[in-house]
Design an enzyme around this catalytic site. Structure first.
Site, PDB file in Angstrom:
ATOM      1  N   ASP A 220     -13.934-106.522   3.146  1.00  0.00           N
ATOM      2  CA  ASP A 220     -12.972-107.477   2.574  1.00  0.00           C
ATOM      3  C   ASP A 220     -11.519-107.015   2.642  1.00  0.00           C
ATOM      4  OD1 ASP A 220     -14.155-106.544  -0.763  1.00  0.00           O
ATOM      5  OD2 ASP A 220     -12.705-105.553   0.537  1.00  0.00           O
TER       6      ASP A 220
ATOM      7  N   GLN B 151     -18.467 -99.801   2.339  1.00  0.00           N
ATOM      8  CA  GLN B 151     -19.419-100.719   2.987  1.00  0.00           C
ATOM      9  C   GLN B 151     -18.799-102.126   3.015  1.00  0.00           C
ATOM     10  OE1 GLN B 151     -23.719 -99.791   1.430  1.00  0.00           O
ATOM     11  NE2 GLN B 151     -22.255 -99.289  -0.199  1.00  0.00           N
TER      12      GLN B 151
ATOM     13  N   GLY C  37     -19.885 -99.162  -7.396  1.00  0.00           N
ATOM     14  CA  GLY C  37     -20.194-100.573  -7.130  1.00  0.00           C
ATOM     15  C   GLY C  37     -21.101-100.805  -5.945  1.00  0.00           C
ATOM     16  N   THR C  38     -22.112 -99.917  -5.802  1.00  0.00           N
ATOM     17  CA  THR C  38     -23.075-100.170  -4.730  1.00  0.00           C
ATOM     18  C   THR C  38     -24.491 -99.977  -5.258  1.00  0.00           C
ATOM     19  OG1 THR C  38     -23.829 -99.585  -2.501  1.00  0.00           O
ATOM     20  CG2 THR C  38     -22.959 -97.784  -3.858  1.00  0.00           C
TER      21      THR C  38
ATOM     22  N   HIS D 109     -19.150-100.774   7.677  1.00  0.00           N
ATOM     23  CA  HIS D 109     -19.710-102.073   8.066  1.00  0.00           C
ATOM     24  C   HIS D 109     -18.676-102.997   8.683  1.00  0.00           C
ATOM     25  CE1 HIS D 109     -23.227-101.463   5.016  1.00  0.00           C
ATOM     26  NE2 HIS D 109     -23.338-100.708   6.087  1.00  0.00           N
TER      27      HIS D 109
HETATM   28  N1  APR Z   1     -18.152-102.594 -11.367  1.00  0.00           N
HETATM   29  C1  APR Z   1     -19.030-101.702 -10.824  1.00  0.00           C
HETATM   30  N2  APR Z   1     -20.197-102.063 -10.242  1.00  0.00           N
HETATM   31  C2  APR Z   1     -20.478-103.385 -10.207  1.00  0.00           C
HETATM   32  C3  APR Z   1     -19.621-104.379 -10.749  1.00  0.00           C
HETATM   33  C4  APR Z   1     -18.412-103.927 -11.346  1.00  0.00           C
HETATM   34  N3  APR Z   1     -17.546-104.777 -11.887  1.00  0.00           N
HETATM   35  N4  APR Z   1     -20.201-105.598 -10.550  1.00  0.00           N
HETATM   36  C5  APR Z   1     -21.359-105.373  -9.902  1.00  0.00           C
HETATM   37  N5  APR Z   1     -21.538-104.060  -9.701  1.00  0.00           N
HETATM   38  C6  APR Z   1     -22.632-103.382  -8.998  1.00  0.00           C
HETATM   39  C7  APR Z   1     -23.994-104.027  -9.131  1.00  0.00           C
HETATM   40  O1  APR Z   1     -24.663-103.555 -10.293  1.00  0.00           O
HETATM   41  C8  APR Z   1     -24.683-103.519  -7.841  1.00  0.00           C
HETATM   42  O2  APR Z   1     -25.293-102.248  -8.060  1.00  0.00           O
HETATM   43  O3  APR Z   1     -22.317-103.453  -7.624  1.00  0.00           O
HETATM   44  C9  APR Z   1     -23.519-103.331  -6.861  1.00  0.00           C
HETATM   45  C10 APR Z   1     -23.486-104.381  -5.750  1.00  0.00           C
HETATM   46  O4  APR Z   1     -24.634-104.174  -4.972  1.00  0.00           O
HETATM   47  P1  APR Z   1     -24.865-105.095  -3.681  1.00  0.00           P
HETATM   48  O5  APR Z   1     -24.613-106.506  -4.042  1.00  0.00           O
HETATM   49  O6  APR Z   1     -26.205-104.689  -3.122  1.00  0.00           O
HETATM   50  O7  APR Z   1     -23.711-104.678  -2.676  1.00  0.00           O
HETATM   51  P2  APR Z   1     -23.650-103.390  -1.759  1.00  0.00           P
HETATM   52  O8  APR Z   1     -24.287-102.212  -2.423  1.00  0.00           O
HETATM   53  O9  APR Z   1     -22.248-103.240  -1.332  1.00  0.00           O
HETATM   54  O10 APR Z   1     -24.537-103.827  -0.485  1.00  0.00           O
HETATM   55  C11 APR Z   1     -24.569-102.926   0.615  1.00  0.00           C
HETATM   56  O11 APR Z   1     -25.700-104.635   1.893  1.00  0.00           O
HETATM   57  O12 APR Z   1     -25.875-106.841   2.527  1.00  0.00           O
HETATM   58  C12 APR Z   1     -25.404-105.600   2.912  1.00  0.00           C
HETATM   59  O13 APR Z   1     -23.663-105.239   4.432  1.00  0.00           O
HETATM   60  C13 APR Z   1     -23.925-105.635   3.103  1.00  0.00           C
HETATM   61  O14 APR Z   1     -22.337-103.851   2.721  1.00  0.00           O
HETATM   62  C14 APR Z   1     -23.397-104.594   2.129  1.00  0.00           C
HETATM   63  C15 APR Z   1     -24.612-103.719   1.888  1.00  0.00           C
END
Ligand code: APR
Length: 248
Positions: free
Chosen positions: A109, A106, A191-192, A124
């Site tokens: 970068d 997703q 990490g999502t 994305h």
């Molecule tokens: N290792 C593993 N997980 C981690 C770490 C780490 N070091 N640091 C943070 N996290 C986790 C957090 O606990 C969280 O569950 O990464 C996740 C980040 O979640 P979001 O910030 O919601 O990012 P993401 O899931 O990629 O968002 C999905 O939302 O805004 C849109 O298009 C954007 O692609 C993005 C989509």
């Protein structure tokens, strides 16, 4: 001192991987956090300070192209100043160990590419790519971080090749990702927060198709109850531990 249950869980994952033919790694912003790229929904995430409806959607871009261009230039600058972290490199290592492997990300970068992963479905888009909304011509903005809107020779505005809220995902990427998720033995969700659809369908498709679903996250998420195992910890630490055990 590592948490023994974490080690035992990792051993179970390594056991599943040792007989796996096809592996998929689905990633979100958390996999880039240890590179210094902010996530979206963590307490220090981008959406705590900024509003997606003001920045990550087409109408916002038409209404205030300078503001949106400046924000994406800022994000592109960060991503070009940081490096892939051990989690990205462990995923690139993993690709060499399985008959069938791909990343479904997703993230926009470009850090999986820079870590050496070859097979990537970008759900994305990618901030390295920009194009004219009028003639669709690609524009190379490498090293160019404009704080005001950029115009194409045809007069159209240049936008980032990322999927904004309310926009469709690139069909070829989504279809390829669904096929991979539905035909794998082990599916990692790394990490999502797994709250943004349709991307967040991927782990569900995998589980429904019989894959062993492994979540790697510093916290529990919406997906945790659905995963076979949740490895609590940083992806930059856990993924290299899995690779190390796989190589033994
Ligand atoms: N290792 C593993 N997980 C981690 C770490 C780490 N070091 N640091 C943070 N996290 C986790 C957090 O606990 C969280 O569950 O990464 C996740 C980040 O979640 P979001 O910030 O919601 O990012 P993401 O899931 O990629 O968002 C999905 O939302 O805004 C849109 O298009 C954007 O692609 C993005 C989509």
């Amino acid at each position: 001192m590592s948490n023994p249950s974490l080690i035992e869980q990792i051993d179970t994952v390594v056991e599943k991987l040792s007989i796996a033919k096809s592996v998929v790694v689905f990633t979100g912003a958390g996999v880039s956090k240890e590179s210094g790229v902010p996530t979206f929904r963590d307490k220090d995430g981008l959406w705590q300070k900024l509003k997606p409806e003001e920045l990550a959607n087409f109408n916002a871009f038409l209404k205030n192209p300078d503001r949106v261009t400046e924000w994406y230039s800022h994000r592109r600058k960060i991503m070009n100043e940081v490096q892939p972290n051990p989690g990205h490199y462990a995923i690139a290592e993993m690709e060499k160990l399985f008959e069938k492997f791909c990343v479904i990300t997703q993230n926009v970068d470009n850090l999986h590419q820079r870590a050496g992963t070859k097979k990537i479905f970008e759900l994305h888009g990618n901030l390295e790519r920009n194009y004219c909304i009028k003639c669709k011509k690609l524009r190379d903005l490498k090293g160019h971080y404009s704080s005001t809107a950029i115009k194409c020779e045809c007069g159209g505005l240049i936008r980032p090749d990322v999927v904004w809220f309310g926009e469709f995902l690139p069909q070829d990427q989504y279809a390829g990702a669904v096929a991979a998720a539905e035909n794998c033995d082990v599916f990692f969700s790394v990490g999502t927060s797994a709250v943004v659809y349709p991307a967040a369908n991927m782990p569900i498709y995998a589980r429904q198709s019989g894959a062993f679903v492994v979540e790697v996250n510093v916290d529990y998420t919406e997906l945790s109850h659905y995963a076979n195992i949740t490895l609590l910890g940083k992806s930059g630490e856990i993924l290299p531990m899995i690779i190390k055990k796989l190589r033994v």
